[in-house]
Design an enzyme around this catalytic site. Structure first.
Site, PDB file in Angstrom:
ATOM      1  N   GLU A 295      10.019  18.785  35.743  1.00  0.00           N
ATOM      2  CA  GLU A 295       9.998  18.427  37.011  1.00  0.00           C
ATOM      3  C   GLU A 295       8.794  17.726  37.452  1.00  0.00           C
ATOM      4  O   GLU A 295       8.519  16.670  38.075  1.00  0.00           O
ATOM      5  CB  GLU A 295      10.147  19.395  37.989  1.00  0.00           C
ATOM      6  CG  GLU A 295      11.488  20.343  38.205  1.00  0.00           C
ATOM      7  CD  GLU A 295      12.570  19.548  37.851  1.00  0.00           C
ATOM      8  OE1 GLU A 295      12.754  18.269  38.493  1.00  0.00           O
ATOM      9  OE2 GLU A 295      13.732  19.918  37.267  1.00  0.00           O
ATOM     10  N   GLU A 317      16.474  11.060  33.781  1.00  0.00           N
ATOM     11  CA  GLU A 317      16.679  12.365  33.236  1.00  0.00           C
ATOM     12  C   GLU A 317      16.652  12.422  31.544  1.00  0.00           C
ATOM     13  O   GLU A 317      15.960  13.379  31.013  1.00  0.00           O
ATOM     14  CB  GLU A 317      17.967  12.793  33.377  1.00  0.00           C
ATOM     15  CG  GLU A 317      18.326  12.896  35.077  1.00  0.00           C
ATOM     16  CD  GLU A 317      17.417  13.913  35.620  1.00  0.00           C
ATOM     17  OE1 GLU A 317      16.546  14.634  34.527  1.00  0.00           O
ATOM     18  OE2 GLU A 317      17.056  14.064  36.640  1.00  0.00           O
TER      19      GLU A 317
END
Length: 854
Positions: A295, A317
């Site tokens: 993150e 991602e």
């Protein structure tokens, strides 16, 4: 006062139909007046029409919103509330849009938008949750700066960016970096912070906080250290420095995902940030370290540079998963990390690629974007990045990444933008490599070898089976890392990367004194299925001598798989040569304990089912389970004379430290305890349970005892000790199902759904029970169909509350066509029952329909 019109049944959205939003959003100002059931959100947004816009319509997304009033340039208007939002006439010059809406966070069980978790306000806006907060162009290519004022009685009021003015009952925040709405975040509640500070390489002082509920303060230290390691690593490896004055993390109990990278305010599922030796296992610590890194790394690969549209999801991602894998490899053991990643890829992504849910890393169409947060986007997306780096080399890779950050900072980009920087930085044509992003399915690579007069010729052929919507596949660029070993185990040809670009292609190695043993696809250099004729003696040789740790493990995994296949099909005894090789390796104290533990880890029963299916057999889950039990018992007996010593030698003395060395020893120690329990009935496991001073040892011992059907007292003791710790109780719930015998697994799961501490509304608790059942191969696929019916019952009930979690859990049925006709009939009936249930969500409808299409 009007309610926003409900969204209609989802329509298919196509990549080819992309059109930019017809307006720039110059600035966003939001005011939240928090109340559990009647939160008011006042928005003030500066819009500027784009010249020659492809779609000049002014449309704002909005769902489950009660519109109180709306204005343009201070004048009251009455917009048209239509399906999924609103539209109205607007000036052909810059204007100010204002609106006030009312929402119900307390009633938001879907956990999208603004909702409440145990009295705390929380948001989750990716992918399309912001439209449940206020009317807005909720799409990733619309980026703007946000200023937020939060008014409420909660003592802690947080949002994105840097803090501004604050006082009793209010706090203001300003994020100077343009971002799409999916990165918006707000948290308000009774929270306690675990503070720290970080100084960037340029000398910027950054305030760090992990915010938790009272009582969790002692579970933050590891997460904070992981955050600081991540910040340092990103500076040193990628040259990326943090860009705000403050970085906040908040732990939330009710969360659909693992965590969310909102700019400057990361919101985490509590299970992915809270850790202590008493309540967390080694696996928990490693996962927390990786997710915190993931993150944080999104700050640049996802936030500063984001996606133009959701079709490009793997742009952020896949790259960020690859970066967090690099981080974990540097922090821990690179070979062990690589093996773990491949095990996960084969368990999750390969079945997805080979079934009705197959899609490319960049799909061409979707109905519900939430259904494309998949292993293909994340894990295969990361594998594509790894191949790219291998093909261009380390120096060129980092040169291209610097160009990517310089060229696209502050932009919403595409896969084409990403590959263009590699073409510009390296001069290499990426057109064929791009097929990895557009073609679904796992390529099968066959290899044949010929040796003559000192020359070895390896001939490779690639083929990808048809997938939904893609019957024909073109050859891809596949990097194949190859090494050659001599007959004494010495490496006579170091790792060489071959580039397979054609359907069939040969490569030669000359000047060899004798026929070598090839070590192919080292470090799993491409996400393919390698098919090569090999003998068990050659596999045993590679297990003993290969200098590539991954291929050493792969040889052992191939031996294990071959042995189990023969046991299932022919009732054969475990292969004696393989048992001997395994015993020798386990007894070799010079080998890395973590590696030995991985070699002892058997292929999953689902993986055996898949291999049987691919070989033309119908897998029998009960026979697969029985073979696994027989082999484990045989291995325990083969090691009987040395198990007590090996167990004692791998016991970690001293205080618990969640580092790689200790985790590796405890992993091997736990595997040995499992084997020992098969011989002593659980005597040593009971002693370990009583003496355990950390969760890893306690959990390992309890698992062994429950599998031996000799752990009722310890299970009750564990429950009484930890019944007030929600995360530990998730472990307890899952373990009850995972260790049950196949005949009772569904009954155990069903009984647990009636337990006082079970709640269908909490995704972690639901996954602990139903996820464990779906993962219990023989139990879920019991011939009675009880597992199928129980899961379907719970999915139907959950869909009315939380469609996103429901849809993801439907993937438990995705491999249904590989089983016998009776099981297929039962699964089809349950899928049809789900599809016919009243008010089925679009998320679940799409998933079940795609699975049934198989």
């Amino acid at each position: 006062m009007k309610d926003a019109a409900p969204a209609t049944a989802p329509e298919t959205i196509y990549l080819k139909d992309y059109k930019p939003f017809g307006f720039d959003v110059d600035a966003v100002s939001l005011t939240f007046k928090l109340a559990p059931e009647t939160t008011r959100v006042i928005s003030k947004i500066q819009f500027s029409p784009k010249k020659d816009a492809a779609d000049p319509r002014f449309f704002l997304h909005g769902e489950e919103l009660k519109l109180i009033w709306a204005k343009i340039d201070g004048q009251d208007i009455t917009p048209d509330l239509i399906n999924g939002g609103l539209e109205c006439a607007v000036p052909d010059q810059p204007f100010t849009w204002e609106a006030e809406v009312e929402i119900n966070p307390q009633g938001n069980t879907a956990l999208e938008g603004l909702y409440m978790s145990n009295g705390m306000y929380c948001t989750q806006c990716e992918a399309e949750g912001f439209r449940k907060i206020t009317f807005y162009p909720d799409r990733p290519d619309v980026m703007s700066t946000f200023t937020v004022r939060i008014e409420g009685s909660a003592p802690v009021l947080l949002s994105n960016g840097n803090p501004g003015e604050a006082g009793t009952g209010f706090a203001e925040w300003h994020d100077p970096w343009p971002k799409p709405a999916y990165l918006f975040a707000l948290v308000a509640g009774d929270l306690i912070n675990h503070p720290d500070r970080f100084t960037t390489k340029s000398g910027k002082d950054v305030e760090l906080n992990i915010w938790v509920r009272p009582g969790d303060e002692n579970k933050c230290a590891f997460g904070m250290e992981a955050l600081k390691k991540s910040m340092t690593w990103d500076e040193e490896v990628y040259g990326r420095e943090y860009d705000l004055d403050i970085f906040n993390i908040v732990a939330v109990d009710d969360f659909n995902m693992g965590a969310m990278e909102n700019k400057g305010l990361n919101i985490f599922n509590s299970s992915c940030v809270l850790a202590s030796p008493e309540t967390s296992t080694d696996a928990n610590f490693e996962r927390i370290e990786a997710i915190i890194a993931h993150e944080y790394f999104h700050n640049w690969t996802g936030n500063r540079i984001t996606c133009r549209d959701w079709f490009q999801l793997c742009l952020k991602e896949g790259l960020t998963v690859y970066r967090d894998a690099q981080f974990t490899s540097d922090m821990r053991s690179a070979p062990v990390k690589r093996i773990d990643d491949v095990i996960a890829l084969r368990a999750r992504q390969f079945p997805e690629d080979g079934g009705p849910l197959a899609h490319p890393p960049r799909p061409e169409a979707f109905q519900e974007i939430n259904n494309f947060y998949t292993a293909t986007v994340y894990e295969k997306g990361a594998e594509v990045i790894g191949m790219l780096k291998l093909l261009v080399g380390d120096a060129a890779y980092y040169k291209a990444l610097d160009l990517y950050f310089d060229r696209h900072d502050g932009q919403a980009c595409t896969i084409e933008d990403w590959l263009q920087v590699f073409e510009d930085a390296t001069g290499r044509d990426m057109s064929q490599f791009k097929l990895w992003y557009s073609q679904a399915g796992t390529p099968r690579v066959t290899v044949n070898e010929a040796y003559e007069n000192g020359t070895l010729t390896l001939t490779f052929a690639q083929e990808t089976a048809p997938t939904p919507g893609q019957p024909n596949k073109d050859p891809r660029v596949i990097p194949i890392a190859v090494g050659l070993l001599g007959d004494t185990g010495d490496e006579i040809q170091p790792t060489t990367v071959l580039e397979l670009t054609e359907a069939k292609q040969s490569f030669t190695f000359e000047g060899l004194a004798s026929k070598p043993v090839p070590s192919i696809l080292r470090e799993f250099s491409a996400p393919v299925i390698l098919q090569r004729e090999s003998t068990n003696s050659e596999r045993a040789f590679l297990l003993a001598h290969d200098t590539d740790p991954f291929n050493r493990w792969e040889a052992g995994n191939a031996l294990a798989t071959d042995t189990r296949i023969k046991m299932v099909l022919n009732g054969a005894a475990p292969d004696a040569a393989y048992l001997d090789a395994l015993v020798k390796l386990v007894r070799d104290d010079s080998q890395d304990p973590a590696f030995r533990a991985l070699v002892l880890q058997p292929p999953s029963q689902s993986q055996i089912a898949q291999v049987l299916f691919e070989k033309g057999h119908t897998p029998d889950p009960e026979k697969i389970h029985d073979a696994a039990e027989t082999f484990a018992q045989s291995l325990a007996q083969a090691l009987a004379d040395s198990l007590p010593r090996l167990y004692a030698d791998t016991t970690v003395d001293g205080p618990y430290v969640p580092d790689a060395e200790g985790a590796g020893k405890r992993s091997l120690n736990g595997a040995l305890l499992s084997l020992l329990t098969r011989l002593d009935g659980g005597a040593q496991a009971a002693r370990q349970f009583d003496a355990a001073d950390n969760m890893t040892l306690q959990y390992q011992a309890l698992a062994c005892l429950l599998r031996a059907e000799n752990g009722a007292a310890q299970s009750e003791a564990f429950y009484q000790q930890w019944k007030d710790d929600r995360l530990v109780m998730d472990k307890w719930f899952a373990l009850q199902v995972a260790t049950a015998k196949p005949q009772t697994a569904s009954k155990v799961a069903g009984d647990l759904t009636q337990h006082a501490l079970f709640t269908i509304k909490n995704p972690n608790r639901f996954r602990a029970v139903m996820g464990a059942l779906a993962g219990h191969h023989a139990g879920f696929h019991l011939a009675t169909g009880a597992g199928y019916e129980l899961l379907a019952d719970n999915l139907i009930a959950l869909d009315k509350l939380n469609p996103q979690t429901t849809a993801r859990m439907c993937s438990a049925f995705q491999t249904w066509t590989r089983y016998d006709a009776d099981r297929q009939t039962q699964i089809r009936a349950q899928l049809q029952r789900i599809l016919a249930s009243d008010g089925l969500s679009g998320d679940t409808n799409e998933m079940v329909s795609r699975i049934l299409d198989a």
